[in-house]
Design a protein around this motif. Structure first.
Motif, PDB file in Angstrom:
ATOM      1  N   THR A  21     -18.232   0.444  -9.300  1.00  0.00           N
ATOM      2  CA  THR A  21     -16.486   1.088 -10.232  1.00  0.00           C
ATOM      3  C   THR A  21     -17.297   1.109 -11.220  1.00  0.00           C
ATOM      4  OG1 THR A  21     -16.360  -1.189 -11.080  1.00  0.00           O
ATOM      5  CG2 THR A  21     -15.811  -1.082  -8.659  1.00  0.00           C
ATOM      6  N   PRO A  22     -16.012   1.995 -11.812  1.00  0.00           N
ATOM      7  CA  PRO A  22     -17.018   2.758 -13.490  1.00  0.00           C
ATOM      8  C   PRO A  22     -17.265   1.182 -14.334  1.00  0.00           C
ATOM      9  CG  PRO A  22     -14.723   3.597 -12.557  1.00  0.00           C
ATOM     10  CD  PRO A  22     -15.229   2.178 -11.612  1.00  0.00           C
ATOM     11  N   ARG A  70      -0.035  -8.245  -5.339  1.00  0.00           N
ATOM     12  CA  ARG A  70       0.793  -9.245  -6.903  1.00  0.00           C
ATOM     13  C   ARG A  70       0.896  -7.778  -7.707  1.00  0.00           C
ATOM     14  NH1 ARG A  70      -4.282 -12.914  -7.947  1.00  0.00           N
ATOM     15  NH2 ARG A  70      -5.027 -12.203  -5.975  1.00  0.00           N
ATOM     16  N   TYR A  81      -0.359   2.454   6.842  1.00  0.00           N
ATOM     17  CA  TYR A  81      -1.189   3.173   5.720  1.00  0.00           C
ATOM     18  C   TYR A  81      -1.626   4.008   6.652  1.00  0.00           C
ATOM     19  CZ  TYR A  81      -3.997   4.567   2.287  1.00  0.00           C
ATOM     20  OH  TYR A  81      -5.525   5.208   1.140  1.00  0.00           O
ATOM     21  N   GLN A 141      -9.004   0.180  -4.525  1.00  0.00           N
ATOM     22  CA  GLN A 141     -10.009  -1.004  -5.374  1.00  0.00           C
ATOM     23  C   GLN A 141      -9.657  -2.195  -5.357  1.00  0.00           C
ATOM     24  OE1 GLN A 141     -10.705   1.709  -8.607  1.00  0.00           O
ATOM     25  NE2 GLN A 141     -13.214   2.333  -7.542  1.00  0.00           N
ATOM     26  N   ASN A 144     -17.794   4.637  -2.268  1.00  0.00           N
ATOM     27  CA  ASN A 144     -18.655   3.884  -3.432  1.00  0.00           C
ATOM     28  C   ASN A 144     -19.602   1.927  -2.918  1.00  0.00           C
ATOM     29  OD1 ASN A 144     -15.984   2.093  -3.367  1.00  0.00           O
ATOM     30  ND2 ASN A 144     -16.297   2.002  -4.909  1.00  0.00           N
ATOM     31  N   TYR A 200       0.949  -1.112   0.289  1.00  0.00           N
ATOM     32  CA  TYR A 200      -0.127  -0.369  -0.086  1.00  0.00           C
ATOM     33  C   TYR A 200      -0.027   1.208   0.247  1.00  0.00           C
ATOM     34  CZ  TYR A 200      -4.807   1.239  -0.114  1.00  0.00           C
ATOM     35  OH  TYR A 200      -6.261   1.549  -0.052  1.00  0.00           O
ATOM     36  N   GLY A 215      -9.490 -17.116   4.214  1.00  0.00           N
ATOM     37  CA  GLY A 215     -10.249 -17.281   2.730  1.00  0.00           C
ATOM     38  C   GLY A 215      -9.481 -16.741   1.515  1.00  0.00           C
ATOM     39  N   GLU A 216      -9.259 -16.281   0.335  1.00  0.00           N
ATOM     40  CA  GLU A 216      -8.961 -16.386  -0.985  1.00  0.00           C
ATOM     41  C   GLU A 216      -8.566 -14.556  -0.619  1.00  0.00           C
ATOM     42  OE1 GLU A 216      -8.887 -18.201  -3.924  1.00  0.00           O
ATOM     43  OE2 GLU A 216     -10.684 -16.909  -4.923  1.00  0.00           O
ATOM     44  N   SER A 217      -7.121 -14.518  -0.726  1.00  0.00           N
ATOM     45  CA  SER A 217      -7.792 -13.141  -1.545  1.00  0.00           C
ATOM     46  C   SER A 217      -8.564 -12.698  -2.282  1.00  0.00           C
ATOM     47  CB  SER A 217      -6.542 -13.107  -1.699  1.00  0.00           C
ATOM     48  OG  SER A 217      -6.055 -11.916  -2.181  1.00  0.00           O
ATOM     49  N   GLY A 218      -9.259 -11.916  -1.922  1.00  0.00           N
ATOM     50  CA  GLY A 218      -9.995 -10.989  -2.153  1.00  0.00           C
ATOM     51  C   GLY A 218     -11.387 -11.981  -1.868  1.00  0.00           C
ATOM     52  N   VAL A 259      -2.879 -18.702  -3.677  1.00  0.00           N
ATOM     53  CA  VAL A 259      -1.945 -17.680  -4.552  1.00  0.00           C
ATOM     54  C   VAL A 259      -0.706 -17.674  -4.165  1.00  0.00           C
ATOM     55  CG1 VAL A 259      -2.292 -15.031  -4.831  1.00  0.00           C
ATOM     56  CG2 VAL A 259      -4.589 -15.920  -4.582  1.00  0.00           C
ATOM     57  N   GLY A 279      -4.444  -8.496  -1.147  1.00  0.00           N
ATOM     58  CA  GLY A 279      -3.594  -9.856  -1.273  1.00  0.00           C
ATOM     59  C   GLY A 279      -2.915  -8.686  -2.947  1.00  0.00           C
ATOM     60  N   GLN A 280      -4.309  -8.619  -3.577  1.00  0.00           N
ATOM     61  CA  GLN A 280      -4.548  -8.206  -4.869  1.00  0.00           C
ATOM     62  C   GLN A 280      -3.439  -6.538  -5.065  1.00  0.00           C
ATOM     63  OE1 GLN A 280      -8.664  -7.367  -5.600  1.00  0.00           O
ATOM     64  NE2 GLN A 280      -9.044  -9.315  -5.964  1.00  0.00           N
ATOM     65  N   ASP A 301      -3.430 -15.414   0.172  1.00  0.00           N
ATOM     66  CA  ASP A 301      -3.928 -16.758   0.380  1.00  0.00           C
ATOM     67  C   ASP A 301      -3.237 -17.654   0.224  1.00  0.00           C
ATOM     68  OD1 ASP A 301      -4.972 -18.552  -1.069  1.00  0.00           O
ATOM     69  OD2 ASP A 301      -6.168 -16.380  -2.031  1.00  0.00           O
ATOM     70  N   SER A 326      -7.806  -5.424  -2.964  1.00  0.00           N
ATOM     71  CA  SER A 326      -7.782  -6.465  -1.687  1.00  0.00           C
ATOM     72  C   SER A 326      -6.334  -6.788  -1.136  1.00  0.00           C
ATOM     73  CB  SER A 326      -8.169  -8.083  -1.349  1.00  0.00           C
ATOM     74  OG  SER A 326      -7.626  -8.423  -2.250  1.00  0.00           O
ATOM     75  N   ARG A 369     -18.903  -2.058 -13.149  1.00  0.00           N
ATOM     76  CA  ARG A 369     -19.338  -3.500 -12.697  1.00  0.00           C
ATOM     77  C   ARG A 369     -19.393  -2.584 -11.582  1.00  0.00           C
ATOM     78  NH1 ARG A 369     -17.615  -8.539 -11.058  1.00  0.00           N
ATOM     79  NH2 ARG A 369     -15.402  -8.306 -10.855  1.00  0.00           N
ATOM     80  N   VAL A 417     -19.215  -4.844  -8.509  1.00  0.00           N
ATOM     81  CA  VAL A 417     -18.879  -5.697  -7.147  1.00  0.00           C
ATOM     82  C   VAL A 417     -18.952  -6.249  -6.155  1.00  0.00           C
ATOM     83  CG1 VAL A 417     -16.452  -6.603  -6.489  1.00  0.00           C
ATOM     84  CG2 VAL A 417     -16.344  -4.787  -8.977  1.00  0.00           C
ATOM     85  N   GLN A 437      -5.178  -3.961   8.115  1.00  0.00           N
ATOM     86  CA  GLN A 437      -4.235  -4.619   7.607  1.00  0.00           C
ATOM     87  C   GLN A 437      -2.936  -3.451   7.313  1.00  0.00           C
ATOM     88  OE1 GLN A 437      -6.528  -6.760   4.472  1.00  0.00           O
ATOM     89  NE2 GLN A 437      -4.358  -8.158   4.035  1.00  0.00           N
ATOM     90  N   ASP A 438      -3.047  -2.561   6.733  1.00  0.00           N
ATOM     91  CA  ASP A 438      -1.487  -2.117   6.403  1.00  0.00           C
ATOM     92  C   ASP A 438      -1.555  -1.259   7.301  1.00  0.00           C
ATOM     93  OD1 ASP A 438      -1.719  -2.625   3.472  1.00  0.00           O
ATOM     94  OD2 ASP A 438      -3.439  -2.646   3.537  1.00  0.00           O
TER      95      ASP A 438
END
Ligand SMILES: Nc1ncnc2c1ncn2[C@@H]1O[C@H](COP(=O)(O)OP(=O)(O)OP(=O)(O)O)[C@@H](O)[C@H]1O
Ligand SMILES: Nc1ncnc2c1ncn2[C@@H]1O[C@H](COP(=O)(O)OP(=O)(O)OP(=O)(O)O)[C@@H](O)[C@H]1O
Ligand SMILES: [Mg+2]
Ligand SMILES: [Mg+2]
Lengths: 265, 278
Positions: free
Chosen positions: B17-18, A151, B101, A143, B61, A94, B41-44, A178, A147-148, A175, A145, B20, B22, B97-98
């Motif tokens: 988002t512009p 990457r 920041y 916008q 948003n 970040y 769980g999965e990232s995102g 990934v 993890g994103q 995760d 996450s 679509r 989410v 998480q950050d």
């Protein structure tokens, strides 16, 4: 073992602050990483790992000692070609991403700076490699996450096709599936391009999986260097190294109490 | 499971988002008592978004809706912004998480932590002493020096412990900890977790522990929720995580590297579109 040294660090020292707030963040660190090798750096939080990496990639000119990369002494400040060869993935993505730059701008900028063409193809390709589809191309960091974002940070380091990659906790925000994809990607790149890496991680399993050798740091110094076979067999030489291995097995209320006593001595 | 402090029923979060919309959280329901509930769980998959939605801290948003979202007697979905100010930080804390920041870049970290004590009528010296004691509790080696540093001058793991110290000071009843220890070396991590563990056991703190570290969650938490694409796809007792049934969870477990068994490649997950609907 006959590969030439890609990274050679000798009695590196870095300090911050003055007087009462003076801290020797890196206090005489030496190690060598051969071409194509991955070297692990583990150790206490605050022991100077990120500071070592920042000096190696030319971001902190205030160091003393000797650093050479690919046989050439590290200049201060390094020239532009150096930054193309040595790239770093920062610990907190970040903070290192520009908040008002889209993914596309973040990835296009280094290409523009180094006058590299074919940008469109390279951006699409690297996004694919790190498992971010084209849908992410025009998003902003906030916008994404955690993890994103990580990457994206890895994609930005890879897009210049460096020879040396410095990875500061590259997968701690991902995760584990990934993480597996990214570690496999790094393994492939290492094989295809002979990439040399330094990997900082608190996860000894990640270090064991990726590295040939590792150094254990504490308060600015390397207290122990070992190869991964020794790590896998639990043959650590220092009390701190052994503590890391023990604590890696997970949380244990009784062990936690024992650690607290030890640090309070 | 003790009586629920937090109830989340059919939570949805959508981001405009512009391109679509989410749909990041798609009907999540769970409760938290005076216990440690892990979310993996999965990232995102929407873990942080769930945490932020509970405190109504989602991005501008976002649209949040839920059949019911309540903490003790507070209706989190319907409460006024004023009422939320009394909840946020004081009764429910969130470790972001950050951390570096989330901290104010131009304010010394000690002063920032001290802000958590606003309105208690403490003198400057008392306040400083409380902050230093808390920094010491989270195993910062030199609290006096670190008190005066700016966020960019602390290491990743120090930033996390600063965030934890700041959130613990007001003694909240519920803590949402989003990857709170990912930057700590494992010995310090163990000690910081022991602090949280103690608060849960002795003071009845409720803890939501978001983490990617499956071994850690299995050994530290009481229960685990597993999220995939905005939903909870499985729930189990933490100690049973290794025997989890959902193919997504099985895939996660299979992709873990091991210290003592080196493999050339790690197995990666083959995502099945059917997981989106079950
Ligand atoms: N710009 C700075 N000004 C003052 N002190 C600094 C600065 N940068 C780093 N330090 C100090 O140097 C020491 C080492 O920090 P560094 O970030 O290298 O630790 P680390 O080993 O990467 O820790 P972590 O695992 O927590 O990320 C810390 O005590 C930190 O406070
Ligand atoms: N402000 C936003 N606008 C648009 N999309 C967003 C926004 N914030 C989050 N998202 C999306 O919502 C989804 C959930 O994000 P969230 O941060 O909750 O994930 P997470 O489970 O915490 O992931 P990680 O483990 O990587 O931190 C992601 O796909 C993310 O890209
Ligand atoms: Mg660091
Ligand atoms: Mg998150």
């Amino acid at each position: 073992m006959t590969e030439p040294a890609m990274i050679d660090v000798n009695t590196l020292r870095i300090s911050f602050g003055h007087g009462a707030s003076l801290v020797h963040a890196v206090d005489g660190v030496s190690f060598t990483v051969r071409e194509g090798e991955t070297f692990g750096l583990v150790g206490e939080s605050g022991c100077g790992k990120s500071t070592v990496l920042r000096a190696l990639c030319g971001l902190n000119p205030a160091w003393s000692g000797d650093i050479s990369i690919a046989g050439a002494a590290l200049a201060r400040p390094p020239d532009r070609a150096f930054f193309r060869r040595v790239q770093m993935v920062f610990q907190d993505p970040y903070g290192s991403l520009h908040p008002r730059h889209t993914v596309n701008t973040t990835l296009g900028e280094p290409l523009a700076i180094h006058g590299i063409g074919d940008r469109d193809r390279r951006i699409v390709e690297v996004l694919e490699q790190v498992g971010l589809g084209p849908a992410f191309r025009y998003r902003y960091p906030h916008q994404l996450s955690g993890g994103q974002r990580q990457r994206l940070a890895i994609a930005r380091a890879l897009i210049l096709e460096p020879r040396v990659l410095l990875l500061d906790e590259p997968t701690s925000a991902l995760d584990v599936s990934v993480q597996a994809e990214i570690l496999n990607l790094l393994t492939d790149l290492r094989r295809a391009r002979g990439l040399t890496c330094i990997l900082v991680s608190h996860d000894l399993a990640v270090v064991a999986h990726m590295c040939n050798r590792l150094a254990v740091m504490m308060q600015g110094r390397i207290v122990e260097e070992l190869d991964v076979a020794a790590l896998a067999e639990g043959r650590t030489a220092t009390e701190y190294g052994t503590g890391l291995l023990t604590a890696s097995r997970g949380y244990d209320r009784r062990l936690a109490a024992a650690f607290v006593e030890k640090t309070e001595e | 499971m003790s009586d629920p402090q937090l109830i989340v029923d059919d939570l949805h979060v959508r981001f405009r988002t512009p391109q679509r919309i989410v749909h990041a959280v798609r009907g999540v329901s769970f409760t938290v008592g005076r216990e440690k509930v892990g979310i993996v769980g999965e990232s995102g998959s929407g873990k942080s978004t769930v945490g932020r939605a509970i405190l109504r801290l989602t991005a501008p948003n976002a649209t949040v809706s839920a059949r019911r979202m309540a903490f003790q007697s507070v209706d989190l979905a319907g409460a006024s912004e004023n009422a939320m100010l009394k909840v946020r930080g004081r009764r429910i804390g969130m470790i972001m998480q950050d951390p570096r920041y989330a901290l104010d870049p131009v304010m010394r970290v000690g002063e920032q932590i001290g802000e958590a004590l606003d309105g208690r009528g403490l003198s400057g010296a008392e306040r400083r002493a409380r902050v230093l004691a808390m920094l010491e509790a989270v195993r910062i080696r030199n609290p006096q020096r670190v008190y005066d540093l700016y966020p960019h001058e602390v290491s990743g793991g120090m930033g996390q412990r600063i965030m934890i110290a700041m959130m613990l000071l007001p003694e909240p009843d519920l803590m949402i900890a989003d990857e709170p220890t990912s930057a700590l070396d494992v010995t310090v991590r163990m000690q910081v977790l022991a602090i949280l563990d103690e608060l849960v056991t002795n003071r009845g703190l409720g803890l939501i522990f978001i983490s990617h570290d499956l071994n850690l969650v299995a050994s530290f938490c009481d229960r685990v929720l597993i999220m995939y694409a905005g939903r909870i796809v499985e729930e189990c007792r933490a100690e049973d995580l290794a025997a989890a049934q959902h193919p997504y969870t099985r895939g996660l477990l299979a992709s873990l590297p091991r210290i003592d068994a080196r493999r050339e490649r790690l197995s990666v997950l083959q995502r099945d579109p059917a997981w989106l609907n079950d």
